[in-house]
Design an enzyme around this catalytic site. Structure first.
Site, PDB file in Angstrom:
ATOM      1  N   SER A 182       0.845  -1.193   0.000  1.00  0.00           N
ATOM      2  CA  SER A 182       0.000   0.000   0.000  1.00  0.00           C
ATOM      3  C   SER A 182       0.880   1.241   0.000  1.00  0.00           C
ATOM      4  O   SER A 182       2.038   1.200   0.420  1.00  0.00           O
ATOM      5  CB  SER A 182      -0.896   0.013   1.244  1.00  0.00           C
ATOM      6  N   TYR A 195      -2.735  -1.442  10.305  1.00  0.00           N
ATOM      7  CA  TYR A 195      -2.752  -1.815   8.887  1.00  0.00           C
ATOM      8  C   TYR A 195      -1.521  -1.284   8.164  1.00  0.00           C
ATOM      9  O   TYR A 195      -0.840  -2.014   7.437  1.00  0.00           O
ATOM     10  CB  TYR A 195      -4.020  -1.258   8.254  1.00  0.00           C
TER      11      TYR A 195
END
Length: 289
Positions: A182, A195
């Site tokens: 990400s 996360y």
């Protein structure tokens, strides 16, 4: 050619979903997974791919693209049966075989089982896409329970380690592993600290594994998406974040799952034979370091 300027821009309709990682049907607007736009050219002809989190979002877009490029697809997912069946329908519509593999990848035994079932059904694994992820938004570190932290790590990086280790027994030279990291790996969102930190770990794991597997002829790369419109967003973010989702990018909109498919295809294809240990950023113009 798809006119991407027509994709929705914030403000998006206010919406929330109670179940994680969320469902496609309630989303407004509906995500584009390439159902009408992706055209294959036999880049993955005859290959077998195992994709985690393939029921919806990025995973569904990758499954559709892989099938149209000629691959059979094993669809690993948690329990979103209707979404997974829709993905399978698109794979089969492309003339390829689909295998549905429901289950929780935080279960160590299930990680081995989904790999074993893929190998049993298709004979081997040529491409592994570790895409499944879990996230939740918190304003304070003290609000994150130990169980929540452990679940995030077990889903995002622990399962990746276990599935990859099991899959290697069924992969030969020429195989490819593609992990989903990400933009948060380089620019962590403080509200997604659990996360985001797993995504940094994924990027590091990818780089190390690429070096470990080079002599075996197996390439390992990762894709770093920016804000992508998937069920994970309305199911894990507060209403204000959903409404403004993607506005922080230079393109001023969220990306659609279909807009990532080409990166996953390239990294899985033989045309990327000298690409390993790389991170491909698909971020709507936001650079990553």
């Amino acid at each position: 050619m798809t006119d991407t300027s027509q994709y929705p821009r914030p403000p998006l309709p206010s919406q929330q979903q109670d179940n994680r990682p969320g469902l496609t049907a309630p989303m407004n607007p509906q995500p584009d997974h390439g159902e009408s736009s992706y055209k294959g050219s036999s880049k993955l002809e005859g290959k077998v791919a195992l994709i985690t989190g393939a029921d919806s979002g990025i995973g569904r877009a990758v499954a559709i693209a892989y099938a149209r490029e000629g691959a059979d697809v094993a669809i690993a997912y948690l329990n979103e049966h209707a979404d997974a069946e829709e993905t399978a329908r698109w794979v089969e519509k492309a003339g390829r075989r689909a295998l549905l593999l429901p289950g929780d990848i935080t279960d160590r035994a299930h990680c081995k089982e989904l790999v074993a079932k893929t190998a049993q059904a298709f004979g081997r694994i040529d491409v592994l896409v570790n895409n499944a992820a879990y996230q939740a938004t918190y304003d304070k570190l003290e609000d994150i329970s130990d169980d929540e932290w452990d679940k995030t790590y077990s889903t995002n990086i622990g399962a990746m380690f276990r599935i990859t280790k099991a899959a290697l027994a069924h992969m030969k030279a020429g195989g490819a592993i593609v992990n989903t990291t990400s933009v948060n790996a380089d620019a962590p969102n403080p509200g997604l600290i659990a996360y985001a930190s797993t995504k940094g770990a994924i990027q590091n794991f990818t780089g190390g594994l690429a070096q470990l597997l080079a002599e075996r002829g197996i390439r390992v790369n990762c894709v770093a998406p920016g804000p992508i419109w998937t069920p994970l967003i309305p199911s894990t973010m507060p209403p204000s974040s959903v409404e403004n989702f993607g506005n922080q990018t230079p393109m001023k909109r969220p990306g659609q799952p279909a807009e990532l498919a080409a990166a996953y295809v390239m990294l899985a294809s033989d045309e990327a034979s000298y690409t390993s240990g790389a991170t491909i950023a698909v971020t709507g113009g936001k650079p990553i370091i």
